[in-house]
Motif scaffolding. Structure first.
Motif, short mmCIF file in Angstrom:
data_model
loop_
_atom_site.label_atom_id
_atom_site.label_comp_id
_atom_site.label_asym_id
_atom_site.label_seq_id
_atom_site.Cartn_x
_atom_site.Cartn_y
_atom_site.Cartn_z
N TYR A 289 -7.01 -8.85 89.00
CA TYR A 289 -7.73 -9.76 88.11
C TYR A 289 -7.17 -9.74 86.68
O TYR A 289 -7.61 -10.53 85.84
CB TYR A 289 -9.22 -9.41 88.07
CG TYR A 289 -10.01 -9.79 89.29
CD1 TYR A 289 -10.70 -10.99 89.35
CD2 TYR A 289 -10.06 -8.95 90.39
CE1 TYR A 289 -11.45 -11.34 90.46
CE2 TYR A 289 -10.81 -9.29 91.52
CZ TYR A 289 -11.49 -10.48 91.55
OH TYR A 289 -12.22 -10.83 92.65
N SER A 290 -6.28 -8.80 86.39
CA SER A 290 -5.80 -8.58 85.01
C SER A 290 -6.99 -8.51 84.05
O SER A 290 -7.04 -9.22 83.03
CB SER A 290 -4.85 -9.70 84.57
OG SER A 290 -3.69 -9.72 85.37
N PRO A 291 -7.96 -7.64 84.32
CA PRO A 291 -9.19 -7.63 83.50
C PRO A 291 -8.94 -7.19 82.06
O PRO A 291 -9.66 -7.64 81.16
CB PRO A 291 -10.09 -6.62 84.23
CG PRO A 291 -9.15 -5.73 84.97
CD PRO A 291 -8.00 -6.61 85.38
N GLY A 292 -7.94 -6.32 81.83
CA GLY A 292 -7.65 -5.89 80.48
C GLY A 292 -7.19 -7.04 79.60
O GLY A 292 -7.64 -7.19 78.45
N GLN A 293 -6.33 -7.88 80.14
CA GLN A 293 -5.82 -9.02 79.38
C GLN A 293 -6.90 -10.07 79.16
O GLN A 293 -7.02 -10.66 78.08
CB GLN A 293 -4.63 -9.63 80.12
CG GLN A 293 -3.73 -10.49 79.27
CD GLN A 293 -2.42 -10.79 79.96
OE1 GLN A 293 -2.38 -11.10 81.14
NE2 GLN A 293 -1.33 -10.70 79.23
N PHE A 294 -7.70 -10.29 80.19
CA PHE A 294 -8.80 -11.25 80.08
C PHE A 294 -9.82 -10.80 79.04
O PHE A 294 -10.31 -11.60 78.23
CB PHE A 294 -9.47 -11.40 81.45
CG PHE A 294 -10.43 -12.54 81.55
CD1 PHE A 294 -10.03 -13.84 81.35
CD2 PHE A 294 -11.77 -12.30 81.87
CE1 PHE A 294 -10.91 -14.91 81.46
CE2 PHE A 294 -12.67 -13.36 81.97
CZ PHE A 294 -12.25 -14.66 81.77
N LEU A 295 -10.11 -9.50 79.02
CA LEU A 295 -11.05 -8.94 78.04
C LEU A 295 -10.47 -8.99 76.64
O LEU A 295 -11.19 -9.31 75.67
CB LEU A 295 -11.38 -7.50 78.42
CG LEU A 295 -12.34 -6.76 77.48
CD1 LEU A 295 -13.74 -7.35 77.60
CD2 LEU A 295 -12.37 -5.27 77.81
N MET A 296 -9.18 -8.70 76.49
CA MET A 296 -8.57 -8.71 75.17
C MET A 296 -8.64 -10.09 74.54
O MET A 296 -8.89 -10.24 73.33
CB MET A 296 -7.11 -8.24 75.25
CG MET A 296 -6.37 -8.20 73.92
SD MET A 296 -7.17 -7.14 72.69
CE MET A 296 -6.78 -5.52 73.38
N ALA A 297 -8.43 -11.12 75.35
CA ALA A 297 -8.52 -12.49 74.83
C ALA A 297 -9.91 -12.77 74.26
O ALA A 297 -10.06 -13.32 73.16
CB ALA A 297 -8.19 -13.49 75.94
N ARG A 298 -10.95 -12.34 74.98
CA ARG A 298 -12.31 -12.56 74.49
C ARG A 298 -12.58 -11.70 73.25
O ARG A 298 -13.25 -12.15 72.31
CB ARG A 298 -13.32 -12.23 75.58
CG ARG A 298 -14.78 -12.29 75.14
CD ARG A 298 -15.16 -13.67 74.55
NE ARG A 298 -15.14 -14.70 75.53
CZ ARG A 298 -16.20 -15.12 76.23
NH1 ARG A 298 -17.37 -14.55 76.03
NH2 ARG A 298 -16.09 -16.09 77.10
N SER A 299 -12.07 -10.48 73.24
CA SER A 299 -12.29 -9.58 72.11
C SER A 299 -11.69 -10.14 70.82
O SER A 299 -12.33 -10.14 69.76
CB SER A 299 -11.69 -8.20 72.43
OG SER A 299 -11.99 -7.28 71.42
N ILE A 300 -10.46 -10.64 70.91
CA ILE A 300 -9.80 -11.21 69.74
C ILE A 300 -10.49 -12.50 69.32
O ILE A 300 -10.68 -12.77 68.12
CB ILE A 300 -8.31 -11.45 70.01
CG1 ILE A 300 -7.60 -10.10 70.23
CG2 ILE A 300 -7.64 -12.20 68.87
CD1 ILE A 300 -6.14 -10.22 70.62
N ARG A 301 -10.90 -13.30 70.29
CA ARG A 301 -11.63 -14.54 69.97
C ARG A 301 -12.92 -14.22 69.22
O ARG A 301 -13.27 -14.89 68.24
CB ARG A 301 -11.92 -15.31 71.24
CG ARG A 301 -12.70 -16.60 71.00
CD ARG A 301 -12.85 -17.41 72.27
NE ARG A 301 -13.57 -18.66 72.01
CZ ARG A 301 -13.71 -19.63 72.91
NH1 ARG A 301 -13.19 -19.49 74.12
NH2 ARG A 301 -14.36 -20.73 72.60
N ASN A 302 -13.64 -13.20 69.67
CA ASN A 302 -14.86 -12.78 68.98
C ASN A 302 -14.57 -12.43 67.52
O ASN A 302 -15.34 -12.77 66.62
CB ASN A 302 -15.49 -11.58 69.68
CG ASN A 302 -16.18 -11.94 70.98
OD1 ASN A 302 -16.39 -13.12 71.28
ND2 ASN A 302 -16.52 -10.93 71.77
#
Length: 343
Positions: A289-302
C-alpha cells in the motif's frame, strides 16, 4: 569578567530551569531540541552512562551562556579517549551553545575553561551543530586563535522544505514519478474505502502512543534494533516527549489506519511554525500500500494548511525525504584534540 558554574547532577540541572528558559527565550534559537524540557528528558533516559557537565557562564551576576556538555568515553581508531560532548544523539540531531551576547569572548572563555579545568580530557567532540548558528560561525574564529589540532567536517545534511507556497502548487512541482505514485495510491485507497487518518495534536492520549508502538514493532527499523520500541529508554523517551509536547502545544502526530488497524505513523512536533518530523514508520505487512508515502503526503499537506513556514525532516537525508524536500541544512562536527599524548 566571566565566571563558570558547573551543573554536574540532575537535581542541580532541575534547579536552573527558570534561568535556562529565560536565556533560551532571548537567544533566537528556534528549534525545540535545546529547550529545558527536551534536554532534561534526554539526560534522564540517555545520559546515565555519562557524567553531566553543563557549563553556565555568568557575567556581573547575569547568566549569559549555557554550554550543555557531558563527559563520556569514545573509541577512535581503537584508542579509548576521555571526551567532552554535547547532550545529544541521533534522537535530537541538533544542538549548540546557548549564547546571549559576546559570542566570541564567551566561546573563547568556554574553550579555555575546558582545556584548563579538564586536564584528563583527550577530545572535545561537538557534533550536530547546525550551519549558520552562532556557535558554528564563532567557533571557527576562536579555534584559529588557539594552537590546537582540530577537524571540522559535515556530519550530515538534513532535508527540509520551505513552505512559502500553496499545497497544490508545491505538489505540481514535485517529480512526475512521485505525482503519478500519489495518484495511484489515492485511487487504491479510495477503492478500499476503509482507511482513516487519525491526528493527535490537542492533547496527549495513551491510545495514540500505543498505536505508534504497535506499528513500530513491525517496521524495518525494528528488524535492525533501531525502532522506537527496540530499547526501553527510547520508548520511555518518546512517551515522555509526547506528554510534554502535548502540554506545551507542540504535539502533532498523524496515524494511518486500515480497517481500524494502525499501519503507519508520523511523530512530529509543531514548534515555532515548523513541523519537525522526529519519527516515521510503517507496518511491513502493508508494504504493497506504500502507507509511509501516502501518510507523508497528508502530513505535509496538513502543514501547508496549518500555515507552517517549514517542514523539517530532521536527521540525515534519505531517498524518501528528498522526494519531498526543497533544501538541505548542513550540520557540522568538530573534533578538537588536546595536547595530551592520546590527543
Amino acid at each position: 569578567m566571566f565566571r563558570a558554574k558547573i551543573i554536574d547532577s540532575f537535581d542541580s540541572l532541575l534547579q536552573i530551569k527558570k534561568d535556562w528558559d529565560n536565556l533560551f527565550s532571548q537567544c533566537g534559537i528556534n528549534y525545540p531540541f535545546l529547550t529545558f524540557e527536551w534536554i532534561s528528558t534526554w539526560w534522564k533516559y540517555f545520559g546515565k552512562s555519562n557524567k553531566l557537565f553543563v557549563l553556565v557562564v555568568i557575567e556581573h551576576n547575569e547568566i549569559v551562556a549555557i554550554a550543555p556538555f557531558m563527559f563520556t568515553k569514545r573509541i577512535m581508531r581503537g584508542v579509548p579517549l576521555k571526551s567532552i560532548t554535547f547532550l545529544s544523539n541521533y534522537h535530537s540531531n541538533r544542538i549548540e551553545m546557548i549564547l546571549l551576547r559576546k559570542e566570541y569572548d564567551i566561546i573563547n572563555f568556554i574553550l579555555n575553561y575546558l582545556l584548563n579545568a579538564s586536564p584528563c580530557m583527550d577530545l572535545i567532540e561537538l557534533g550536530f551543530i547546525p550551519e549558520g548558528c552562532n556557535t558554528e560561525k564563532t567557533l571557527d574564529k576562536v579555534l584559529l586563535s588557539h594552537r590546537l589540532r582540530y577537524l571540522k567536517f559535515i556530519d550530515f545534511a538534513s532535508p527540509y522544505l520551505n513552505m512559502n507556497d500553496q499545497w497544490d502548487n508545491y505538489l505540481n512541482n514535485r517529480s512526475k514519478k512521485l505525482r503519478h505514485k500519489l495518484n495511484s495510491l489515492n485511487n487504491k485507497f479510495k477503492e478500499q474505502d476503509n482507511y482513516e487518518f487519525l491526528r493527535f495534536s490537542d492533547c496527549y492520549e495513551d491510545e495514540c502512543v500505543k498505536k505508534i508502538f504497535q506499528v513500530s514493532e513491525k517496521t524495518w527499523k525494528h528488524t535492525e534494533n533501531s525502532a522506537i520500541v527496540s530499547k526501553k529508554e527510547t520508548l520511555d523517551f518518546y512517551t515522555s516527549i509526547a506528554e510534554i509536547a502535548s502540554k506545551r502545544g507542540w504535539l502533532d502526530i498523524l496515524i494511518l489506519t486500515i480497517q481500524e488497524v494502525p499501519v503507519a505513523f508520523d511523530y512530529k512536533l509543531n514548534y515555532n511554525s515548523t513541523n519537525y518530523c522526529l519519527k516515521i514508520g510503517y507496518d511491513l505487512d502493508y508494504k504493497s500500500y506504500s502507507p509511509g508515502q501516502f501518510l507523508m503526503a497528508r502530513s505535509i499537506r496538513n502543514a501547508f494548511e496549518d500555515g507552517c513556514q517549514e517542514f523539517d525532516f530532521v536527521g540525515e537525508k534519505a531517498r524518501f525525504k528528498m522526494e519531498w524536500a526543497s533544501s538541505l541544512r548542513n550540520h557540522y562536527k568538530y573534533l578538537i584534540f588536546s595536547n595530551r599524548f592520546l590527543g
